[in-house]
Motif scaffolding. Structure first.
Motif, PDB file in Angstrom:
ATOM      1  N   SER A  21       8.375  22.670  57.108  1.00 51.62           N
ATOM      2  CA  SER A  21       7.809  21.888  58.211  1.00 51.62           C
ATOM      3  C   SER A  21       6.572  22.561  58.797  1.00 51.62           C
ATOM      4  O   SER A  21       5.699  21.891  59.334  1.00 51.62           O
ATOM      5  N   TYR A  22       6.486  23.877  58.681  1.00 54.40           N
ATOM      6  CA  TYR A  22       5.306  24.596  59.162  1.00 54.40           C
ATOM      7  C   TYR A  22       4.205  24.662  58.110  1.00 54.40           C
ATOM      8  O   TYR A  22       3.023  24.711  58.436  1.00 54.40           O
ATOM      9  N   GLN A  23       4.580  24.674  56.848  1.00 53.49           N
ATOM     10  CA  GLN A  23       3.609  24.852  55.778  1.00 53.49           C
ATOM     11  C   GLN A  23       3.000  23.550  55.276  1.00 53.49           C
ATOM     12  O   GLN A  23       1.908  23.555  54.714  1.00 53.49           O
ATOM     13  N   ALA A  24       3.702  22.453  55.452  1.00 52.80           N
ATOM     14  CA  ALA A  24       3.223  21.176  54.926  1.00 52.80           C
ATOM     15  C   ALA A  24       1.910  20.786  55.596  1.00 52.80           C
ATOM     16  O   ALA A  24       1.725  20.984  56.794  1.00 52.80           O
ATOM     17  N   THR A  25       1.001  20.236  54.811  1.00 53.64           N
ATOM     18  CA  THR A  25      -0.285  19.812  55.359  1.00 53.64           C
ATOM     19  C   THR A  25      -0.211  18.395  55.924  1.00 53.64           C
ATOM     20  O   THR A  25      -1.038  18.014  56.730  1.00 53.64           O
ATOM     21  N   GLN A  66       1.449  15.475  58.207  1.00 60.24           N
ATOM     22  CA  GLN A  66       2.301  15.262  59.382  1.00 60.24           C
ATOM     23  C   GLN A  66       3.586  14.555  58.985  1.00 60.24           C
ATOM     24  O   GLN A  66       4.662  14.855  59.504  1.00 60.24           O
ATOM     25  N   TRP A 103       5.302  14.825  56.196  1.00 62.91           N
ATOM     26  CA  TRP A 103       6.241  15.782  55.622  1.00 62.91           C
ATOM     27  C   TRP A 103       6.761  16.755  56.669  1.00 62.91           C
ATOM     28  O   TRP A 103       7.929  17.125  56.650  1.00 62.91           O
ATOM     29  N   ARG A 104       5.901  17.159  57.587  1.00 61.86           N
ATOM     30  CA  ARG A 104       6.360  18.056  58.655  1.00 61.86           C
ATOM     31  C   ARG A 104       7.501  17.421  59.428  1.00 61.86           C
ATOM     32  O   ARG A 104       8.501  18.075  59.716  1.00 61.86           O
ATOM     33  N   GLU A 105       7.380  16.137  59.743  1.00 61.52           N
ATOM     34  CA  GLU A 105       8.432  15.436  60.482  1.00 61.52           C
ATOM     35  C   GLU A 105       9.707  15.289  59.656  1.00 61.52           C
ATOM     36  O   GLU A 105      10.808  15.499  60.161  1.00 61.52           O
ATOM     37  N   ARG A 126      11.325  18.760  59.371  1.00 60.72           N
ATOM     38  CA  ARG A 126      11.881  19.193  60.652  1.00 60.72           C
ATOM     39  C   ARG A 126      13.214  18.490  60.918  1.00 60.72           C
ATOM     40  O   ARG A 126      14.182  19.118  61.344  1.00 60.72           O
ATOM     41  N   ASN A 186       3.226  21.764  48.823  1.00 60.76           N
ATOM     42  CA  ASN A 186       1.967  21.018  48.843  1.00 60.76           C
ATOM     43  C   ASN A 186       1.439  20.713  47.443  1.00 60.76           C
ATOM     44  O   ASN A 186       0.257  20.492  47.265  1.00 60.76           O
TER      45      ASN A 186
END
Length: 148
Positions: A27-31, A33, A35-37, A40, A86
């Motif tokens: 969630s921190y490394q994904a570029t 948004q 994927w981050r969601e 998370r 990524n």
């Protein structure tokens, strides 16, 4: 409680901790948004499963077995995916769907080991949650496959 049940629960907990750590890091490394969601949310779901399994284990043995068995090598299924975060959405989701399949297989094996009824109940409840994650990955894979 037989030590095999303690070991089995520790293995499931270890596997879920590996998955939680993967998804939290992802969630921190994904570029993206998006994927981050997704990551998370799944990390949070895994944290709930870990809490539920540890709580059950604690209620059965009084305290979590600190000398539990080491993580089963299959618990590394998520650690091996860090480089994929990524490297293309479809490849990532395909790999995560495979990892989720392996997780569900381990949970089914845990039930087949015939633990006490209360343990079966907690594992089955957690599997329902895992099935949702797996279904989401399957849906994402199918969606991405159609877009390709």
């Amino acid at each position: 409680m037989p030590s095999t049940t303690v070991e089995m629960l520790n293995d499931l907990i270890n596997m879920c901790e590996d998955a939680r750590n993967f998804y939290a890091n992802a969630s921190y490394q994904a570029t993206s948004q998006r994927w981050r969601e997704v990551f998370r949310k799944i990390a949070s779901t895994r944290e709930s499963i870990i809490i539920n399994l540890k709580s059950h284990l604690n209620s059965m043995v009084g305290e979590l077995a600190e000398d539990g068995s080491p993580a089963d090598p299959s618990s590394n299924i998520f650690k091996l995916r860090n480089t994929d975060i990524n490297n293309g959405d479809l490849a990532l989701v395909e790999n995560l769907e495979k990892a989720e399949n392996e997780t569900l297989r381990k949970f089914r094996q845990a039930i087949e080991s015939e633990p006490p009824a209360a343990t079966v109940n907690i594992i089955e409840r957690q599997m329902q949650i895992l099935n949702e994650t797996h279904s989401h990955m399957k849906f994402l894979r199918q969606s991405l496959g159609k877009a390709a």
